[in-house]
Design a protein around this motif. Structure first.
Motif, PDB file in Angstrom:
ATOM      1  N   GLY A 354       0.787  -1.226   0.000  1.00  0.00           N
ATOM      2  CA  GLY A 354       0.000   0.000   0.000  1.00  0.00           C
ATOM      3  C   GLY A 354       0.817   1.273   0.000  1.00  0.00           C
ATOM      4  N   VAL A 355       2.151   1.157   0.139  1.00  0.00           N
ATOM      5  CA  VAL A 355       2.989   2.352   0.167  1.00  0.00           C
ATOM      6  C   VAL A 355       2.947   3.065  -1.176  1.00  0.00           C
ATOM      7  CG1 VAL A 355       5.332   3.229   0.456  1.00  0.00           C
ATOM      8  CG2 VAL A 355       4.496   1.413   1.960  1.00  0.00           C
ATOM      9  N   ALA A 356       3.054   2.290  -2.262  1.00  0.00           N
ATOM     10  CA  ALA A 356       3.011   2.896  -3.600  1.00  0.00           C
ATOM     11  C   ALA A 356       1.679   3.600  -3.834  1.00  0.00           C
ATOM     12  CB  ALA A 356       3.250   1.830  -4.664  1.00  0.00           C
ATOM     13  N   ALA A 357       0.603   2.981  -3.362  1.00  0.00           N
ATOM     14  CA  ALA A 357      -0.713   3.599  -3.549  1.00  0.00           C
ATOM     15  C   ALA A 357      -0.787   4.955  -2.838  1.00  0.00           C
ATOM     16  CB  ALA A 357      -1.801   2.661  -3.023  1.00  0.00           C
ATOM     17  N   ARG A 358      -0.225   5.025  -1.631  1.00  0.00           N
ATOM     18  CA  ARG A 358      -0.197   6.319  -0.923  1.00  0.00           C
ATOM     19  C   ARG A 358       0.600   7.356  -1.698  1.00  0.00           C
ATOM     20  NH1 ARG A 358       1.657   5.807   5.220  1.00  0.00           N
ATOM     21  NH2 ARG A 358       1.600   8.103   4.996  1.00  0.00           N
ATOM     22  N   MET A 359       1.712   6.910  -2.273  1.00  0.00           N
ATOM     23  CA  MET A 359       2.544   7.817  -3.058  1.00  0.00           C
ATOM     24  C   MET A 359       1.767   8.369  -4.251  1.00  0.00           C
ATOM     25  SD  MET A 359       6.124   6.899  -4.988  1.00  0.00           S
ATOM     26  CE  MET A 359       7.262   8.153  -5.562  1.00  0.00           C
ATOM     27  N   PHE A 360       1.118   7.460  -5.001  1.00  0.00           N
ATOM     28  CA  PHE A 360       0.373   7.877  -6.196  1.00  0.00           C
ATOM     29  C   PHE A 360      -0.800   8.790  -5.823  1.00  0.00           C
ATOM     30  CE2 PHE A 360       1.718   3.506  -7.938  1.00  0.00           C
ATOM     31  CZ  PHE A 360       2.972   3.994  -8.268  1.00  0.00           C
ATOM     32  N   ASP A 361      -1.461   8.451  -4.716  1.00  0.00           N
ATOM     33  CA  ASP A 361      -2.609   9.256  -4.298  1.00  0.00           C
ATOM     34  C   ASP A 361      -2.174  10.664  -3.903  1.00  0.00           C
ATOM     35  OD1 ASP A 361      -5.485   9.490  -3.563  1.00  0.00           O
ATOM     36  OD2 ASP A 361      -4.647   9.785  -1.548  1.00  0.00           O
ATOM     37  N   ARG A 362      -1.040  10.764  -3.195  1.00  0.00           N
ATOM     38  CA  ARG A 362      -0.581  12.099  -2.790  1.00  0.00           C
ATOM     39  C   ARG A 362      -0.187  12.926  -4.021  1.00  0.00           C
ATOM     40  NH1 ARG A 362       0.842  14.943   1.932  1.00  0.00           N
ATOM     41  NH2 ARG A 362       1.168  17.084   1.196  1.00  0.00           N
ATOM     42  N   LEU A 363       0.473  12.313  -4.981  1.00  0.00           N
ATOM     43  CA  LEU A 363       0.846  13.036  -6.198  1.00  0.00           C
ATOM     44  C   LEU A 363      -0.396  13.454  -6.985  1.00  0.00           C
ATOM     45  CD1 LEU A 363       3.928  10.920  -7.337  1.00  0.00           C
ATOM     46  CD2 LEU A 363       3.955  13.195  -6.288  1.00  0.00           C
ATOM     47  N   ARG A 365      -3.333  14.155  -5.629  1.00  0.00           N
ATOM     48  CA  ARG A 365      -3.911  15.288  -4.906  1.00  0.00           C
ATOM     49  C   ARG A 365      -3.123  16.574  -5.118  1.00  0.00           C
ATOM     50  NH1 ARG A 365      -3.518  14.194   0.549  1.00  0.00           N
ATOM     51  NH2 ARG A 365      -2.729  12.069   0.388  1.00  0.00           N
ATOM     52  N   GLU A 366      -1.837  16.432  -5.392  1.00  0.00           N
ATOM     53  CA  GLU A 366      -0.994  17.601  -5.679  1.00  0.00           C
ATOM     54  C   GLU A 366      -1.076  18.001  -7.157  1.00  0.00           C
ATOM     55  OE1 GLU A 366       0.743  19.355  -3.502  1.00  0.00           O
ATOM     56  OE2 GLU A 366       0.265  18.084  -1.768  1.00  0.00           O
ATOM     57  N   ASP A 367      -1.867  17.233  -7.926  1.00  0.00           N
ATOM     58  CA  ASP A 367      -2.025  17.481  -9.365  1.00  0.00           C
ATOM     59  C   ASP A 367      -0.691  17.389 -10.099  1.00  0.00           C
ATOM     60  OD1 ASP A 367      -3.606  17.943 -11.602  1.00  0.00           O
ATOM     61  OD2 ASP A 367      -3.318  20.114 -11.535  1.00  0.00           O
ATOM     62  N   ILE A 368       0.101  16.372  -9.741  1.00  0.00           N
ATOM     63  CA  ILE A 368       1.392  16.127 -10.382  1.00  0.00           C
ATOM     64  C   ILE A 368       1.285  14.846 -11.204  1.00  0.00           C
ATOM     65  CG2 ILE A 368       3.828  15.607  -9.986  1.00  0.00           C
ATOM     66  CD1 ILE A 368       3.607  17.243  -7.381  1.00  0.00           C
ATOM     67  N   PRO A 369       1.385  14.934 -12.521  1.00  0.00           N
ATOM     68  CA  PRO A 369       1.224  13.742 -13.363  1.00  0.00           C
ATOM     69  C   PRO A 369       2.409  12.787 -13.246  1.00  0.00           C
ATOM     70  CG  PRO A 369       1.845  15.621 -14.708  1.00  0.00           C
ATOM     71  CD  PRO A 369       1.606  16.153 -13.323  1.00  0.00           C
ATOM     72  N   VAL A 370       2.122  11.491 -13.212  1.00  0.00           N
ATOM     73  CA  VAL A 370       3.150  10.454 -13.167  1.00  0.00           C
ATOM     74  C   VAL A 370       3.295   9.875 -14.560  1.00  0.00           C
ATOM     75  CG1 VAL A 370       3.760   8.191 -12.242  1.00  0.00           C
ATOM     76  CG2 VAL A 370       2.713   9.920 -10.747  1.00  0.00           C
ATOM     77  N   LYS A 371       4.485   9.944 -15.132  1.00  0.00           N
ATOM     78  CA  LYS A 371       4.702   9.524 -16.509  1.00  0.00           C
ATOM     79  C   LYS A 371       5.318   8.135 -16.637  1.00  0.00           C
ATOM     80  CE  LYS A 371       5.060  14.236 -18.292  1.00  0.00           C
ATOM     81  NZ  LYS A 371       4.189  14.144 -19.473  1.00  0.00           N
ATOM     82  N   MET A 372       6.067   7.701 -15.623  1.00  0.00           N
ATOM     83  CA  MET A 372       6.670   6.372 -15.626  1.00  0.00           C
ATOM     84  C   MET A 372       6.789   5.916 -14.175  1.00  0.00           C
ATOM     85  SD  MET A 372       9.775   6.873 -18.413  1.00  0.00           S
ATOM     86  CE  MET A 372       9.929   5.157 -18.892  1.00  0.00           C
ATOM     87  N   VAL A 373       6.826   4.604 -13.974  1.00  0.00           N
ATOM     88  CA  VAL A 373       6.921   4.041 -12.623  1.00  0.00           C
ATOM     89  C   VAL A 373       7.896   2.879 -12.629  1.00  0.00           C
ATOM     90  CG1 VAL A 373       5.688   2.926 -10.722  1.00  0.00           C
ATOM     91  CG2 VAL A 373       4.524   4.650 -12.122  1.00  0.00           C
ATOM     92  N   SER A 374       8.680   2.778 -11.560  1.00  0.00           N
ATOM     93  CA  SER A 374       9.555   1.631 -11.355  1.00  0.00           C
ATOM     94  C   SER A 374       9.539   1.282  -9.877  1.00  0.00           C
ATOM     95  CB  SER A 374      10.981   1.957 -11.809  1.00  0.00           C
ATOM     96  OG  SER A 374      11.873   0.909 -11.482  1.00  0.00           O
ATOM     97  N   THR A 375       9.537  -0.011  -9.555  1.00  0.00           N
ATOM     98  CA  THR A 375       9.495  -0.419  -8.149  1.00  0.00           C
ATOM     99  C   THR A 375      10.510  -1.524  -7.868  1.00  0.00           C
ATOM    100  OG1 THR A 375       7.851  -2.166  -8.465  1.00  0.00           O
ATOM    101  CG2 THR A 375       7.026   0.064  -8.069  1.00  0.00           C
ATOM    102  N   SER A 376      10.901  -1.612  -6.615  1.00  0.00           N
ATOM    103  CA  SER A 376      11.633  -2.766  -6.101  1.00  0.00           C
ATOM    104  C   SER A 376      11.077  -3.035  -4.715  1.00  0.00           C
ATOM    105  CB  SER A 376      13.138  -2.479  -6.043  1.00  0.00           C
ATOM    106  OG  SER A 376      13.445  -1.625  -4.961  1.00  0.00           O
ATOM    107  N   GLU A 377      11.669  -3.979  -3.998  1.00  0.00           N
ATOM    108  CA  GLU A 377      11.164  -4.290  -2.657  1.00  0.00           C
ATOM    109  C   GLU A 377      11.250  -3.098  -1.723  1.00  0.00           C
ATOM    110  OE1 GLU A 377      13.096  -7.709  -1.051  1.00  0.00           O
ATOM    111  OE2 GLU A 377      11.527  -9.051  -1.771  1.00  0.00           O
ATOM    112  N   ILE A 378      12.253  -2.238  -1.926  1.00  0.00           N
ATOM    113  CA  ILE A 378      12.458  -1.164  -0.955  1.00  0.00           C
ATOM    114  C   ILE A 378      12.431   0.229  -1.583  1.00  0.00           C
ATOM    115  CG2 ILE A 378      13.776  -2.683   0.557  1.00  0.00           C
ATOM    116  CD1 ILE A 378      16.294  -1.124  -0.307  1.00  0.00           C
ATOM    117  N   LYS A 379      11.916   0.366  -2.802  1.00  0.00           N
ATOM    118  CA  LYS A 379      11.809   1.714  -3.369  1.00  0.00           C
ATOM    119  C   LYS A 379      10.710   1.757  -4.425  1.00  0.00           C
ATOM    120  CE  LYS A 379      13.890   1.266  -7.652  1.00  0.00           C
ATOM    121  NZ  LYS A 379      13.479   1.720  -8.979  1.00  0.00           N
TER     122      LYS A 379
END
Length: 408
Positions: A354-363, A365-379
């Motif tokens: 759920g950490v990534a979801a919080r990140m995306f939701d906050r962005l 709400r800040e009206d900041i578009p996300v153009k690409m995403v990358s994840t690992s276990e700790i980032k």
């Protein structure tokens, strides 16, 4: 008697006056009963000045000769450092990288350390001397001088420490430790008492310039404790080790950001023409570092693959793609500039969904578009418009309560 390794560079070696000041830190460790190795980086603008002189002579400088030239920059610092210690009444000797036993591969200008023979260092220890080693350099199997490129001095320090089985390495920098974010841009950033190797590696790869990734990798490999501390103040610093005591049980322990990111998109007429292996092998062979990769295969739409690179490698990437267009089989290449990368890092993320979801939701709400995403276990890393970079970093720092990092 135990040994420690101290690395100095940047402001600590910018002048003879500063060298005299930080030499007192070396003496303090010697007085505590340690055998001490000092590893020095180049002094001030010496490397840039030497490189400029070489370029004045030739547009196609031999990398071997460039290594011979650039190796003198940290030798200058090491000799001055030894003189400063001697003037303060302590027996010290300066060594070049090869005199200190640093053996490397034969890749000039970006060599990797194969081994460190510390016999000569230990002989000087037996004589009661402080050993000052010129960092960023070594010698290959053909007895050619090599330099280690970015991160060479701290990598040298950790490699020597590992070979000596030293108690720790102290990396003296222009900051007093590792913060939850860059305090120059994030006013609420807090210094961390401890950080894990994995977290530090992610931070180093994602825009933090405190410690080079290759140095972190080496510290992790040999489980070498590293303290990142200030060369100016007596602040405690941040301890780098395998496992840390989590301040406030924070899921996210750092926000990193990097500007001047470019998104390259390569398109194909048909999926059968596309080979990700060929594409990224070609880029790798030309030493172009690719970060976030997104492939799109949708019915009725021509397939494409997008990837992010840093601005410094953009021209080389375009040249490689153009030169290899026929063999790679793509029909077009496009790019987008004016982007940045924001990342959240924390070993606690691995077991907390759920950490990534919080990140995306906050962005959102800040009206900041996300153009690409990358994840690992700790980032989690996202690419966003560069104009939004600092605002996004501050928002995420607040979202994950990082201002509470020191209030455990």
């Amino acid at each position: 008697m135990g040994s420690i390794v101290l690395k100095f560079g940047g402001p600590a070696t910018a002048s003879t006056e500063r060298i005299q000041e930080v030499a007192k830190k070396v003496i303090a460790e010697k007085e505590r009963g340690f055998n001490v190795v000092v590893v020095t980086a180049a002094m001030g603008r010496t490397t840039k000045d030497l490189t400029r002189m070489a370029r004045d002579l030739s547009d196609d400088v031999s990398k071997r000769e460039l290594d011979v030239l650039l190796a003198t920059s940290s030798q200058l610092t090491s000799a001055l450092f030894a003189m400063a210690l001697q003037e303060l009444g302590y027996d010290a000797v300066s060594l070049t990288g090869w005199q200190a036993g640093v053996q490397t591969d034969s890749v000039h200008y970006n060599a990797r350390i194969n081994n460190v023979n510390v016999r000569r260092i230990e002989e000087h220890f037996a004589e009661g001397k402080v050993v000052v080693v010129a960092g960023e350099q070594g010698i290959d199997e053909h007895q050619n001088i090599t330099t280690l490129g970015k991160g060479g001095a701290e990598t040298t320090a950790i490699a020597i420490a590992a070979s000596l089985k030293a108690e720790r390495v102290d990396i003296y920098t222009n900051v007093d430790g590792v913060y939850t974010a860059d305090p120059s841009y994030i006013p609420e950033a807090q210094k961390l008492k401890e950080i894990s190797y994995d977290e530090m590696l992610e931070l180093s790869n994602l825009g933090s310039h405190i410690l080079h990734p290759r140095a972190v990798e080496l510290a992790k490999k040999f489980q070498m404790p590293v303290i990142i501390r200030s060369s100016i103040t007596e602040a405690e610093g941040t301890l780098l080790k395998e496992e840390v005591e989590m301040e406030k049980n924070l899921l996210v322990r750092g926000v990193a950001f990097e500007s001047d990111i470019i998104r390259l998109t390569v398109g194909y007429d048909a999926y059968s023409d596309a080979s990700l292996a060929d594409m990224f092998t070609t880029l790798a062979e030309n030493r172009i570092n690719v970060d976030i990769i997104v492939q799109a295969i949708i019915d009725g739409v021509k397939p494409s693959v997008s990837f992010s690179i840093v601005k410094d490698e953009f021209a080389d990437a375009l040249r490689v793609l153009e030169d290899s267009k026929l063999s790679l089989g793509f029909s077009f290449a496009d790019f987008e500039i004016g982007l940045s990368k924001i990342s959240i890092i924390g070993s606690g993320m691995a077991s907390n969904p759920g950490v990534a979801a919080r990140m995306f939701d906050r962005l959102r709400r800040e009206d900041i578009p996300v153009k690409m995403v990358s994840t690992s276990e700790i980032k989690v890393s996202v690419v966003v418009p560069q104009d939004d970079m600092i605002r996004a970093a501050n928002a995420l720092h607040e979202e994950f309560n990082l201002e509470e990092a020191l209030h455990a």
